[in-house]
Write a protein that holds these residues in place. Structure first.
Motif, PDB file in Angstrom:
ATOM      1  N   ASN A 148      -7.171   3.785  -3.019  1.00 17.70           N
ATOM      2  CA  ASN A 148      -7.026   2.051  -3.345  1.00 17.70           C
ATOM      3  C   ASN A 148      -7.851   1.797  -2.213  1.00 17.70           C
ATOM      4  N   LYS A 149      -7.387   2.106  -1.031  1.00 17.41           N
ATOM      5  CA  LYS A 149      -7.937   1.573   0.316  1.00 17.41           C
ATOM      6  C   LYS A 149      -9.212   2.222   0.602  1.00 17.41           C
ATOM      7  N   GLU A 150      -9.943   3.017  -0.087  1.00 15.34           N
ATOM      8  CA  GLU A 150     -11.109   3.501   0.081  1.00 15.34           C
ATOM      9  C   GLU A 150     -12.116   2.772  -0.614  1.00 15.34           C
ATOM     10  N   GLY A 151     -11.484   2.138  -1.616  1.00 18.51           N
ATOM     11  CA  GLY A 151     -12.164   1.372  -2.594  1.00 18.51           C
ATOM     12  C   GLY A 151     -12.772   1.968  -3.788  1.00 18.51           C
ATOM     13  N   PHE A 152     -11.858   3.149  -4.200  1.00 18.34           N
ATOM     14  CA  PHE A 152     -12.337   3.895  -5.509  1.00 18.34           C
ATOM     15  C   PHE A 152     -12.109   3.228  -6.534  1.00 18.34           C
ATOM     16  N   PHE A 153     -11.317   2.222  -6.705  1.00 15.14           N
ATOM     17  CA  PHE A 153     -10.700   1.318  -7.816  1.00 15.14           C
ATOM     18  C   PHE A 153     -11.426   0.149  -7.825  1.00 15.14           C
ATOM     19  N   LEU A 154     -12.281  -0.445  -6.867  1.00 12.94           N
ATOM     20  CA  LEU A 154     -12.628  -1.542  -6.518  1.00 12.94           C
ATOM     21  C   LEU A 154     -13.276  -2.213  -8.043  1.00 12.94           C
ATOM     22  N   VAL A 155     -14.244  -1.555  -8.576  1.00 10.50           N
ATOM     23  CA  VAL A 155     -14.749  -2.063  -9.806  1.00 10.50           C
ATOM     24  C   VAL A 155     -14.055  -1.902 -10.898  1.00 10.50           C
ATOM     25  N   TYR A 156     -13.084  -1.019 -11.149  1.00  7.46           N
ATOM     26  CA  TYR A 156     -12.072  -1.289 -12.210  1.00  7.46           C
ATOM     27  C   TYR A 156     -11.144  -2.744 -11.873  1.00  7.46           C
ATOM     28  N   LYS A 157     -10.916  -3.144 -10.698  1.00  9.70           N
ATOM     29  CA  LYS A 157     -10.221  -4.099 -10.364  1.00  9.70           C
ATOM     30  C   LYS A 157     -11.167  -5.550 -10.541  1.00  9.70           C
ATOM     31  N   ARG A 158     -12.488  -5.332 -10.505  1.00  7.32           N
ATOM     32  CA  ARG A 158     -13.412  -6.459 -10.512  1.00  7.32           C
ATOM     33  C   ARG A 158     -13.382  -6.647 -11.954  1.00  7.32           C
ATOM     34  N   VAL A 159     -13.402  -5.560 -12.706  1.00  8.87           N
ATOM     35  CA  VAL A 159     -13.642  -5.972 -14.406  1.00  8.87           C
ATOM     36  C   VAL A 159     -12.200  -6.879 -14.631  1.00  8.87           C
ATOM     37  N   ILE A 160     -11.027  -6.416 -14.251  1.00  9.81           N
ATOM     38  CA  ILE A 160      -9.893  -7.308 -14.710  1.00  9.81           C
ATOM     39  C   ILE A 160     -10.033  -8.562 -14.104  1.00  9.81           C
ATOM     40  N   ASN A 161     -10.312  -8.583 -12.785  1.00 10.52           N
ATOM     41  CA  ASN A 161     -10.190 -10.139 -12.235  1.00 10.52           C
ATOM     42  C   ASN A 161     -11.310 -10.927 -12.623  1.00 10.52           C
ATOM     43  N   ARG A 162     -12.358 -10.195 -13.508  1.00 13.47           N
ATOM     44  CA  ARG A 162     -13.383 -11.269 -14.183  1.00 13.47           C
ATOM     45  C   ARG A 162     -12.556 -11.939 -15.115  1.00 13.47           C
ATOM     46  N   ILE A 163     -11.815 -11.177 -15.945  1.00 11.91           N
ATOM     47  CA  ILE A 163     -11.265 -11.754 -16.996  1.00 11.91           C
ATOM     48  C   ILE A 163     -10.066 -12.749 -16.495  1.00 11.91           C
ATOM     49  N   VAL A 164      -9.273 -12.402 -15.428  1.00 14.78           N
ATOM     50  CA  VAL A 164      -8.492 -13.278 -14.942  1.00 14.78           C
ATOM     51  C   VAL A 164      -9.040 -14.528 -14.640  1.00 14.78           C
ATOM     52  N   LYS A 178      -3.048 -12.621 -14.181  1.00 19.72           N
ATOM     53  CA  LYS A 178      -3.404 -11.013 -13.904  1.00 19.72           C
ATOM     54  C   LYS A 178      -2.716 -10.059 -14.636  1.00 19.72           C
ATOM     55  N   SER A 179      -1.583 -10.360 -14.867  1.00 20.19           N
ATOM     56  CA  SER A 179      -0.624  -9.495 -15.839  1.00 20.19           C
ATOM     57  C   SER A 179      -1.244  -9.431 -17.280  1.00 20.19           C
ATOM     58  N   LEU A 180      -1.949 -10.447 -17.885  1.00 20.10           N
ATOM     59  CA  LEU A 180      -2.296 -10.527 -19.302  1.00 20.10           C
ATOM     60  C   LEU A 180      -3.812  -9.719 -19.140  1.00 20.10           C
ATOM     61  N   ALA A 181      -4.544 -10.153 -18.014  1.00 18.11           N
ATOM     62  CA  ALA A 181      -6.001  -9.222 -17.840  1.00 18.11           C
ATOM     63  C   ALA A 181      -5.866  -7.766 -17.791  1.00 18.11           C
ATOM     64  N   SER A 182      -4.715  -7.289 -17.010  1.00 12.04           N
ATOM     65  CA  SER A 182      -4.646  -6.028 -16.660  1.00 12.04           C
ATOM     66  C   SER A 182      -3.900  -5.179 -17.969  1.00 12.04           C
ATOM     67  N   THR A 183      -3.282  -6.120 -18.562  1.00  9.71           N
ATOM     68  CA  THR A 183      -2.725  -5.262 -19.902  1.00  9.71           C
ATOM     69  C   THR A 183      -3.707  -5.298 -21.008  1.00  9.71           C
ATOM     70  N   ILE A 184      -4.432  -6.146 -21.078  1.00  6.25           N
ATOM     71  CA  ILE A 184      -5.691  -6.204 -22.057  1.00  6.25           C
ATOM     72  C   ILE A 184      -6.567  -4.944 -21.652  1.00  6.25           C
ATOM     73  N   VAL A 185      -7.028  -4.624 -20.208  1.00  3.16           N
ATOM     74  CA  VAL A 185      -7.713  -3.522 -20.085  1.00  3.16           C
ATOM     75  C   VAL A 185      -7.376  -2.234 -20.302  1.00  3.16           C
ATOM     76  N   GLU A 186      -5.989  -2.158 -19.760  1.00  2.00           N
ATOM     77  CA  GLU A 186      -5.245  -0.705 -19.719  1.00  2.00           C
ATOM     78  C   GLU A 186      -4.717  -0.327 -21.037  1.00  2.00           C
ATOM     79  N   GLY A 187      -4.111  -1.696 -21.666  1.00  2.00           N
ATOM     80  CA  GLY A 187      -3.588  -1.641 -22.810  1.00  2.00           C
ATOM     81  C   GLY A 187      -4.352  -1.216 -24.122  1.00  2.00           C
ATOM     82  N   SER A 188      -5.692  -1.559 -24.007  1.00  5.94           N
ATOM     83  CA  SER A 188      -6.636  -1.336 -25.033  1.00  5.94           C
ATOM     84  C   SER A 188      -6.920   0.179 -25.050  1.00  5.94           C
ATOM     85  N   LEU A 189      -7.027   0.887 -23.978  1.00  2.00           N
ATOM     86  CA  LEU A 189      -7.266   2.228 -23.784  1.00  2.00           C
ATOM     87  C   LEU A 189      -6.046   2.874 -24.510  1.00  2.00           C
TER      88      LEU A 189
END
Length: 224
Positions: A148-164, A178-189
């Motif tokens: 995460n520090k290396e930025g490997f999940f940056l774009v995944y977090k950007r998708v969630i934060n756009r919904i936020v 934030k909890s709702l947006a991450s629940t939508i993205v991860e929960g849909s999978l």
């Protein structure tokens, strides 16, 4: 939208690869056939040796692009979420009504994916199946904090934060954006996975999609 996407290079963190696979015929073949092979046999049984046999290349040549199969999966995941982000940005850019914008963003993040002909060497429909089945393997590791520090999940977090951001436009007073947006993205999978494999513990089926569920959820929350 396909014409627009065909002129955009999906950006992926350079630390995920030794050599950019998008810059060569072999690299694109590695990406194309790794998606097909992971879908066919699963990530646990997937190896660079098997991939090399599939594409008629030495195993060592694949290592010139990726350090290991975990980094390859991180690359595929990052590419997928970058593609989702581009679609989300393009589709919501000129929408003034915040709730309509939220519905579009949620739909893009949760819908069943159809292959995009603009990217000939990547079958997004099959890649979506891999993300549904295997994405948690990029997260649930001992290395998650360092990666995460290396930025490997940056774009995944950007998708969630756009919904936020859109949720906050819809209702600035809602305390769990934030909890709702991450629940939508991860929960849909997870709902897609349950729909296909553990059907008795989800209401999603051939008629009711995960998108239907999450659109109903946000409508119930914000359209009272």
């Amino acid at each position: 939208m396909n014409n627009i996407l065909s002129n955009i290079k999906i950006q992926v963190n350079e630390k995920l690869y030794h050599k950019d696979p998008e810059t060569s015929i072999l690299g694109k073949k590695i990406i194309e056939h790794s998606i097909m092979l992971i879908d066919e046999i699963g990530f646990d049984d997937f190896t660079f040796k098997k991939l090399g046999e599939k594409i008629g290349s030495n195993e060592s040549s694949i290592y010139r692009y990726f350090e290991n199969k975990h980094m390859l999966l991180l690359y595929l995941s990052s590419w997928y979420w970058s593609w989702i982000e581009y679609r989300m940005v393009l589709s919501t850019n000129n929408i003034e009504n915040a709730f309509e914008k939220l519905k579009i963003a949620v739909t893009i993040a949760t819908e069943k994916i159809i292959d995009d002909s603009a990217t000939k060497h990547i079958n997004e429909a099959i890649l979506n199946k891999i993300i549904i089945s295997e994405f948690t393997k990029t997260l649930l590791t001992k290395e998650i904090d360092e990666e995460n520090k290396e930025g490997f999940f940056l774009v995944y977090k950007r998708v969630i934060n756009r919904i936020v951001s859109i949720i906050e436009q819809v209702n600035p007073e809602y305390p769990f954006a934030k909890s709702l947006a991450s629940t939508i993205v991860e929960g849909s999978l997870h709902q897609h996975f349950l729909k296909d494999h553990l059907k008795t513990i989800t209401n999603c089926n051939q008629e009711i999609t995960p998108t239907d569920f999450y659109l109903n959820l946000i409508t119930t929350l914000f359209k009272k």
